[in-house]
Design an enzyme around this catalytic site. Structure first.
Site, PDB file in Angstrom:
ATOM      1  N   GLU D  62       0.814  -1.219   0.000  1.00 27.89           N
ATOM      2  CA  GLU D  62       0.000   0.000   0.000  1.00 27.89           C
ATOM      3  C   GLU D  62       0.844   1.264   0.000  1.00 27.89           C
ATOM      4  O   GLU D  62       0.553   2.221  -0.717  1.00 27.89           O
ATOM      5  CB  GLU D  62      -0.956   0.004   1.206  1.00 27.89           C
ATOM      6  CG  GLU D  62      -2.162  -0.927   1.077  1.00 27.89           C
ATOM      7  CD  GLU D  62      -1.864  -2.369   1.406  1.00 27.89           C
ATOM      8  OE1 GLU D  62      -0.702  -2.683   1.766  1.00 27.89           O
ATOM      9  OE2 GLU D  62      -2.778  -3.215   1.298  1.00 27.89           O
ATOM     10  N   HIS D 131     -10.693  -4.513  10.061  1.00 25.11           N
ATOM     11  CA  HIS D 131     -11.361  -4.426   8.759  1.00 25.11           C
ATOM     12  C   HIS D 131     -12.692  -3.682   8.870  1.00 25.11           C
ATOM     13  O   HIS D 131     -13.615  -3.955   8.107  1.00 25.11           O
ATOM     14  CB  HIS D 131     -11.626  -5.820   8.176  1.00 25.11           C
ATOM     15  CG  HIS D 131     -10.449  -6.436   7.493  1.00 25.11           C
ATOM     16  ND1 HIS D 131      -9.320  -6.832   8.171  1.00 25.11           N
ATOM     17  CD2 HIS D 131     -10.199  -6.713   6.185  1.00 25.11           C
ATOM     18  CE1 HIS D 131      -8.444  -7.344   7.302  1.00 25.11           C
ATOM     19  NE2 HIS D 131      -8.955  -7.275   6.103  1.00 25.11           N
TER      20      HIS D 131
HETATM   21  C1  LIG Z   1      -2.057  -4.643   4.479  1.00 24.02           C
HETATM   22  C2  LIG Z   1      -3.121  -5.475   3.890  1.00 24.02           C
HETATM   23  N1  LIG Z   1      -3.383  -5.339   2.577  1.00 24.02           N
HETATM   24  C3  LIG Z   1      -4.341  -6.089   1.998  1.00 24.02           C
HETATM   25  C4  LIG Z   1      -5.068  -6.987   2.727  1.00 24.02           C
HETATM   26  C5  LIG Z   1      -6.177  -7.817   2.088  1.00 24.02           C
HETATM   27  N2  LIG Z   1      -5.723  -9.200   1.983  1.00 24.02           N
HETATM   28  C6  LIG Z   1      -6.051 -10.099   2.904  1.00 24.02           C
HETATM   29  S1  LIG Z   1      -5.323 -11.587   2.610  1.00 24.02           S
HETATM   30  C7  LIG Z   1      -4.577 -11.008   1.233  1.00 24.02           C
HETATM   31  C8  LIG Z   1      -3.701 -11.918   0.435  1.00 24.02           C
HETATM   32  C9  LIG Z   1      -2.611 -12.451   1.267  1.00 24.02           C
HETATM   33  O1  LIG Z   1      -1.813 -13.310   0.520  1.00 24.02           O
HETATM   34  P1  LIG Z   1      -0.716 -14.149   1.266  1.00 24.02           P
HETATM   35  O2  LIG Z   1       0.079 -13.261   2.141  1.00 24.02           O
HETATM   36  O3  LIG Z   1       0.021 -14.911   0.239  1.00 24.02           O
HETATM   37  O4  LIG Z   1      -1.504 -15.109   2.238  1.00 24.02           O
HETATM   38  P2  LIG Z   1      -2.516 -16.289   1.846  1.00 24.02           P
HETATM   39  O5  LIG Z   1      -3.872 -15.692   1.846  1.00 24.02           O
HETATM   40  O6  LIG Z   1      -2.115 -16.819   0.531  1.00 24.02           O
HETATM   41  O7  LIG Z   1      -2.348 -17.275   2.944  1.00 24.02           O
HETATM   42  C10 LIG Z   1      -4.897  -9.683   1.007  1.00 24.02           C
HETATM   43  C11 LIG Z   1      -4.410  -8.878  -0.127  1.00 24.02           C
HETATM   44  C12 LIG Z   1      -4.780  -7.075   4.093  1.00 24.02           C
HETATM   45  N3  LIG Z   1      -5.477  -7.876   4.902  1.00 24.02           N
HETATM   46  N4  LIG Z   1      -3.804  -6.336   4.639  1.00 24.02           N
END
Ligand SMILES: Cc1ncc(C[n+]2csc(CCOP(=O)(O)OP(=O)(O)O)c2C)c(N)n1
Ligand SMILES: Cc1ncc(C[n+]2csc(CCOP(=O)(O)OP(=O)(O)O)c2C)c(N)n1
Ligand SMILES: [Mg+2]
Ligand SMILES: [Mg+2]
Lengths: 334, 328, 334, 328
Positions: D62, D131
């Site tokens: 971000e 959230h």
């Molecule tokens: C700072 C932030 N940006 C965006 C999000 C929204 N978000 C939640 S999970 C996710 C993807 C996360 O991917 P990863 O770290 O690979 O974890 P996975 O879900 O694959 O276990 C996103 C973009 C968030 N929770 N926090």
């Protein structure tokens, strides 16, 4: 702007080696003498606030900016006078800005740490360490999208390696193959702390991890810096993506003009060694004489011209008026 | 109680030193906090007394080391995290707001975050827009955080000791321009509770509610007003959260007129909250609308003549107060 | 907590290989069945909000947590049920938390994304991607300073490589030689985007740049993960500093329980391939049988016990009461 | 003007599509904005129409991509930067506040930053404390930024188009719970100026000043009040900065009673500013103190019965309004 200080254009390639390296010399001298005046203004209590001098690091800004077009972008730092001059700004309006005068580049609103100049592609100095890494990368993004062939150079000190956003934007720059060059001016100190106490691993490894092209250059050797920069700029302009350049250098003065007693964090011997053995202006002057591109008198002539230019510029700034108070709430919104 | 004159900076240092002697879990980290003692020299001597394991220089990684502060606080330490300029708080917002402020609540009360984030506020240092902000309103807006704004050396020492002993994340704002201000400070251990306002000067005609840097301005204005026969009361909330509404309202009910002063932006800022609290709580007692005075709604300019008009001064407060008293 | 689910203690080293790997198997099965219940609760509209299932990735959490002491710390993610169970939490209080009940680990205030449990060193799941990298590193800092020998494990998905604060804290962890292990669970997707579109260069290079010890492990092979983890934990506990472990894995379900139509970002074939060929539970069951540590019936028995445990836990949670409304403003301040 | 019913999400998408067709310098980036069209599906179809050079998926960075937005805006593009949840704004504060908001002023008017940061606000989605936040007060506090809070599909389209054409950084907050709300939206090009409040319902007895998600709550409460013979006026400022004080004050002067409602925390929040503005500007017209209603001062809890009491509802607003009208 007089012809001697004119920003080199793309046609530069055609210019003779001699002219090229004499101009680089002149640019470094101008920066050095600009900074001497800044220190003088501070000592004479004519300058509000503080300033961070670039003396000692001139070869980095000059070596790189001489590899750029006037419409290429740079972003700069709290230690930004050198970048600003090297990219083509006029000392008179710079001094005016340092004194908070209306004739300054920012109408007095920015001061030393925020000089910006659209005419020379200077997106602005930045008082947040690492604060402009996004801006430079965004400019490269716009250049690519608009197809205008511009390259963006992001100057920062090695202290900015501590800012996470640098890694965020390097990742994006590489994914999107953006024409941005990250230039890490490693002058060994983050304020009053040696960089080895704040920097684990290696500097170039930080960029290499993202698959970014990396290079190192002796930051006291303007020709060396320029050679690497020319290659990286060419790559970037050709669409081959971002690069990261580490330039090892040294700041002669304190972190800012008020940082006088420095022995608790670095020795006078160390300072002296850099000044005696590694001064970028001396090194270049020796080389120019060696190559018979100039003799001592010719170089002295350059210094005198630059000194006269800076003195006139200071005079202009000192006598220039402050902005009127009603300007305070102008420029908040465009 | 032996008292001596200390500067604001010395009072802060003494509070830290006393707490570090008292409790080995207190440690300090931030940029140039050790040998350099910060650019303001507030921490000079601490690394020499407490060692490099308890006073640690960090890289320029505000988000990172604030986060480390949160984790360390959850697991047995009482970190005092140093953010050199309040302007850099922008980089700590996620750690302070999404982590520190919420860990206790989100865990149903299981984890605690006894940390202090020490930082600065205030303009007129000719440092331009990125080194002159007063961003304490943001933190005051966030449940789970406490926000402290000392205005004298005495308060600085007593409030900082309390903040360090508090079981919650506390953001502690020091006015950079006040570091050299002198005042009487007891040499021994004392604390000042958070959430208790202080009447810095008593008066009958008008209340000046002022925080941090504005307290001295209010006191100066009160002197000017006195010469006009106007008796001003100066109330310093000392903490914006918890907020001592009662002391503020009691004063306003007595004087019926009030100016609220805070060096942050007045719009959507601390002055707005104070004004809203007073307008509601003293609705039937006010002879005139609450007046807010804060930083002008502009990025702080570098140029001295411009910067000087962005912040309330003794003169402008004096004039506003006089006008208010004349009218109503 | 029944003995079968008891958290292994340091004395574990003495336990037989057989017991060790059977326990690892059991832990994986428990996580799988826990998640099946979560999906069921969602489908039956009994669960408020959403949840992110860990099915497919069990070997990572189990392989690592089996290498930890109960008083070691972990920080977890939005996809945190697996870490939480593997570290020793009870499913009944976990389900209660997922349903917002007072008996939950966070008295219902945290929900799926914020389960925390001091008794098992779980500093909490975190709904900010990368949000706990500082917390884990801070816990390691406290451990070192307090000399209590604890290690902190920071779990995150490969998406967290996008967060700059990760690089900030890795630098600090290496400078300060902190006992923290960064575990990157690379399940190939950041929500709905393949990680190759968001990740330039290499994953391990990101940590290596800071001089941090790096390792990779097949995240579907609980023994492989455990072996590497054991080595890294030992190093960390001995004061040799941080490490970074990349575990390649796969999530079987959608990003969250509501992410049903996934074909626009990944194929059913791909999903099927992982489930058929690379399932961590199958792989471990085959190996256990091969080694004659168990026969099919014994393993089926483990599954049945775990299923019964999960069913009972769900039942407990479903019938448990909500917190009373006046609890809403408790726990804001300690 | 052909009108159709569109959802709030469709109205946002239509505004983006129209502006992208009109001006090739408009581009979008953020997490999962392309094929996925965001988790809320607000952007579905845009990458198909405008291509992957103009609708770009980013890593989860971000701070980084917001900074890229700032730089791109300074150099010829009009980026619309997508921050999935308003809670992640914590990570963008430095780029938005120290860079985007100040670049124009610090450069003496030379550089401009025509970017839009689109994000969400609002609770009651059972998403817990990280959230569910509504952090628009922070941005409203910062000179150099504009802040938009649409409350209907019609406003969303018209305000977003204006925001994209604006030469300044604009933070655009969408209530997640409102994406499915339907309303009449003209199919053609129209814009709504920033800084013009909208009287969403006329009334004589009490004014409900409400933003974003609270507008629908206020309108619902107004219906309940009508049954009691109380005529409520609902004023929606639509932008907190610039703020249309006049329309708000005119309404309050007419009704003499007012409740201000905003889903952010009331303390040190938008409701505080609105209350302060009204208490000052309508001081001699108010029959009762301004009442503020906002999120309860707690991290948003996950548990449904707890979460439900943290946010004003039609019922609670109705009761408060009724009580206020009975008293004064
Ligand atoms: C700072 C932030 N940006 C965006 C999000 C929204 N978000 C939640 S999970 C996710 C993807 C996360 O991917 P990863 O770290 O690979 O974890 P996975 O879900 O694959 O276990 C996103 C973009 C968030 N929770 N926090
Ligand atoms: C985000 C941030 N943190 C801290 C500072 C205070 N500060 C100003 S310059 C500086 C040191 C910068 O070191 P480096 O990047 O190496 O640049 P140098 O001064 O050596 O040119 C620090 C810590 C700042 N301006 N911004
Ligand atoms: Mg440096
Ligand atoms: Mg992933």
């Amino acid at each position: 702007m007089s012809t001697v200080t004119a920003k080199p254009e793309a046609s530069r390639e055609a210019a003779s080696e001699k002219d090229k390296w004499l101009r680089a010399y002149r640019q470094m001298v101008r920066i050095r003498l600009f900074e001497e005046q800044v220190n003088e203004l501070y000592t004479r209590a004519l300058m509000p606030g503080l300033a961070h001098l670039y003396s000692g690091e001139e070869a980095v800004a000059v070596g790189i900016c001489e590899a750029l077009r006037i419409d290429d972008y740079i972003t700069s730092t709290h230690r930004g006078h050198g970048h600003c001059l090297a990219k083509g700004a006029s000392p008179d309006r710079m001094f005016a800005e340092l004194l908070g005068k209306e004739a300054g580049y920012c109408r007095g609103k920015g001061g030393s740490m925020h000089i910006a100049d659209p005419a020379t592609g200077n997106l602005g100095a930045n008082a947040i360490v690492g604060g402009s890494v996004g801006i430079a990368t965004g400019a490269a993004f716009a250049s690519k999208r608009l197809g205008n062939g511009r390259v963006a150079v992001c100057f920062f000190g090695e202290g900015a390696l501590g800012q996470g956003s640098l890694y965020e934007v390097m990742n994006l720059a590489q994914l999107w193959k953006l024409p941005v060059i990250y230039v890490c001016e490693n002058n060994l100190y983050n304020e009053y702390t040696h960089y080895s106490e704040t920097t684990a691993g290696t500097i170039l490894g930080r960029a290499a991890a993202f698959g970014i092209e990396t290079a190192a250059a002796d930051g006291q050797d303007v020709r060396a810096v320029n050679e690497v920069a020319t290659r990286l700029v060419k790559r970037a302009r050709a669409g081959e993506g971002p690069a990261f350049l580490q330039a090892d250098t040294y700041r002669y003065s304190g972190h800012h003009v008020g940082d006088i007693n420095r022995e608790y964090y670095r020795s006078k011997t160390e300072e002296q060694r850099w000044k005696t053995d590694r001064d970028p202006i001396k090194l270049q002057s020796n080389w120019l004489i060696e190559q018979r591109y100039a003799d001592a008198a010719a170089l002295e002539q350059i210094t005198m011209e630059a000194r006269a230019e800076m003195e006139a510029a200071v005079k202009f700034a000192v006598t220039a008026p402050y902005p009127s108070v009603d300007q305070v709430d102008e420029d908040i919104y465009a | 109680m032996p008292e001596r004159e200390l500067t604001f900076a010395q009072a802060v240092r003494e509070a830290l030193a006393e707490e570090m002697r008292r409790d080995s879990s207190v440690c300090i980290f931030g940029e140039d906090v050790a040998e350099a003692g910060t650019p303001f020299k507030v921490l000079s001597g601490l690394v020499e007394e407490f060692g490099a394991e308890r006073v640690l220089d960090t890289p320029i990684s505000e988000a990172g080391f604030t986060g480390i502060g949160v984790g360390a606080a959850m697991t047995g330490l009482r970190p005092v995290v140093d953010i050199m300029f309040g302007d850099f708080l922008t980089l700590t917002m996620d750690q302070m707001v999404n982590q520190a402020a919420k860990a206790h609540y989100m865990s149903g009360g299981h984890w605690k975050v006894p940390m202090v984030l020490r930082t600065t506020l205030g303009a007129t240092r000719r440092s331009a827009a990125q080194h002159s902000q007063s961003l304490h309103a943001w933190f005051s807006h966030v449940p789970g955080l406490k926000v402290v704004l000392p205005s004298t050396p005495y308060d600085a020492k007593g409030l900082l000791k309390t903040a360090i002993r508090d079981e919650n994340p506390v953001v502690f704002f020091e006015d950079k321009m006040m570091y050299k201000l002198k005042g009487q400070v007891p040499a021994d251990d004392y604390t000042i509770p958070l959430g208790v306002a202080d009447v810095k000067r008593e008066g009958d005609d008008i209340t000046l509610v002022a925080t941090s840097s504005m307290v001295q301005v209010a006191l100066g204005a009160a002197v000017l007003l006195e010469k006009e026969g106007i008796s001003a009361e100066v109330v310093d909330p000392r903490t914006t959260w918890p907020l001592d509404e009662k002391t503020i309202l009691d004063s306003v009910k007595k004087t019926s007129r009030v100016i609220v002063m805070d060096e942050g932006y007045g719009r959507y800022g601390v002055a707005a909250e104070l004004a809203a609290v007073i307008a509601e709580g003293a609705f039937y007692d006010l002879d005139a609308p609450v007046k807010r005075m804060g930083a002008m709604h502009v990025p702080i300019p570098f140029s001295p003549p411009l910067e000087d008009v962005t912040v309330p001064t003794e003169e402008t407060v004096y004039k506003a107060a006089k006008e208010m008293c004349a009218k109503s």
